[in-house]
Write a protein that holds these residues in place. Sequence first.
Motif, PDB file in Angstrom:
ATOM      1  N   SER A 101       0.831  -1.207   0.000  1.00 51.09           N
ATOM      2  CA  SER A 101       0.000   0.000   0.000  1.00 51.09           C
ATOM      3  C   SER A 101       0.862   1.254   0.000  1.00 51.09           C
ATOM      4  N   GLY A 102       0.538   2.210  -0.870  1.00 46.55           N
ATOM      5  CA  GLY A 102       1.268   3.464  -0.970  1.00 46.55           C
ATOM      6  C   GLY A 102       2.368   3.468  -2.017  1.00 46.55           C
ATOM      7  N   THR A 103       2.696   2.275  -2.574  1.00 50.88           N
ATOM      8  CA  THR A 103       3.734   2.214  -3.600  1.00 50.88           C
ATOM      9  C   THR A 103       3.261   2.918  -4.868  1.00 50.88           C
ATOM     10  N   VAL A 104       4.132   3.713  -5.476  1.00 53.06           N
ATOM     11  CA  VAL A 104       3.843   4.335  -6.772  1.00 53.06           C
ATOM     12  C   VAL A 104       4.470   3.455  -7.849  1.00 53.06           C
ATOM     13  N   VAL A 105       3.625   2.852  -8.670  1.00 54.80           N
ATOM     14  CA  VAL A 105       4.064   1.950  -9.739  1.00 54.80           C
ATOM     15  C   VAL A 105       3.975   2.700 -11.064  1.00 54.80           C
ATOM     16  N   THR A 106       5.078   2.790 -11.782  1.00 55.50           N
ATOM     17  CA  THR A 106       5.085   3.448 -13.087  1.00 55.50           C
ATOM     18  C   THR A 106       4.997   2.386 -14.172  1.00 55.50           C
ATOM     19  N   LEU A 107       3.928   2.471 -14.963  1.00 54.58           N
ATOM     20  CA  LEU A 107       3.728   1.555 -16.084  1.00 54.58           C
ATOM     21  C   LEU A 107       4.262   2.197 -17.361  1.00 54.58           C
TER      22      LEU A 107
END
Length: 530
Positions: free
Chosen positions: A364-370
């Motif tokens: 939770s809270g992780t910023v995932v860049t696609l």
Amino acid sequence: MDTIKLLRLLGLFCLCIVGCGALADLNDTGIDWGGDYPSGNNESCTSNLAAPQDCNQGRDDSFNDETDGHAGFSFVAMDDLGQPTVPSSGAIPHACVKDLVTGLIWEVKTDDNGLHDKDWTYSWYDSNPATNAGYPGYPDYTDNCFTVTRCDTEKYVADVNAEGWCGFHDWRLPTVAELQSIVDNGRSAPTIDRDYFPNTRYYYWASTPVPFVGYVWQVNFNFGIDGTQAANTNYSIRLVRGGNSSTYLLYVAKVGLGTGTVTSFPGGIRCGTDCSEAYAAGTNVTLTATPTAGHSFAGWSGDCSGTGSCVVAMTAAKGVTATFTAPPTNYTLTVAKAGTGTGTVTSNPAGIDCGSDCSQGYVSGTVVTLTATPDSGSTFDGWSGACSGGLTTCPVTMTAAKSVTATFGSGSCPASITLENENARDYWLDLLYQVRDEVLARHPNGSWMKNAYYEHGAEVNLMLRNDVRLRQHALRVLWALRDNVKAAVDGSTLRLDESQRMVVRRFVNDLQAGASPKLREDLEVFLEMF
């Protein structure tokens, strides 16, 4: 000397010889106004008053903080478990009050016909020869109480201690000095802080008897004065416990999303449920925080700090807060691919390579860049779901399970509209000029669109010239709308279905990514019209 004066002198003598009790620290009077003769009372207690006066001396002057009681008084409201709470009123207010100056904990009266109701009255009775000054008083001299079989002070003390009111079992009648400590002479009828002591009646028994004569001290809260009265009189009771002379209260609170228990040595606190305890003055209390399995202890605040052992020296009432954190929560990010083209979506942090691996759990809270990468011969059309727009990268903050769709289109356009084919290019340019000059003239917002075309045309042309991917995207939009554009030029109304509108929106989002602020603003207006 008349009888009443004699009784009062005997009672004062009792304060010294019968163990009626004295307070280590004293409250002030509650008077925060001064006399300004001959004009009268000066509520502001200014420096112009003839000094010294009560209002500019003592706690009422130096600790006049209305957030915890009137004038120099300092109170903490407590609930029926002994935990700090917000002061309240009505039939069932907060249960008890901690006096932070004297260290005493007081019972608060109710108006609910229960055991603590303000309207019950009692005769004075003390069967213990060590404390009754040679006269036990009158057991059950009235039937106006919750337990009508016996309505006297000794029975009421026993009932409240059996109940464990506010988590304590050592309640007692207060001494006359202790009762006087909560008299607020800045208030009237009753002379007490009603925010912390609601439902207050007038006459309250003290534990202080007059030796051998059957009279007992009481305090009249209508006027804030004490006096003596026959033990068979029916008066109210307000019980007390503790005191700065012997004990101080230690409060523990728990905060945070996690769970755990705080225990004490010496014992008395297991918080859990029992989060306060009175300890003898000078005691060093060691608190230990134990998180629930999978949770963690983040640290102390208040009268302790850090994450190590917490040792509290009980030199006054103290409060400690333990913060527990919950284990991290994982949420799943799922990627899907759509459209006529092909490509791959990858993630940073790693976990998605879609391709074949199209979902991954993240804390939770992780910023995932696609990142979307079209295959050769395909183009990336844009995102939908938890992402939007036409940029090839998209950040997703994992506050819940989320889904994203990446749309890939066929990268090649029919030869009839490729830029390499001069005849086709001229044909389509001519067609688009007709859209600008004829079709927009019939559109309700055509004038605005036409002005925007002239204002931003040079910037858009430069963007298309310098970005082959954007240029391919524009050609594919043109191809998708070819029949609609031709029909509109021939005089029909320009109509687009929802899938065609989505094609336009995706291109506009793609165009906005590299546009100037003014172009981005106007493209946003266009989307609202569209």
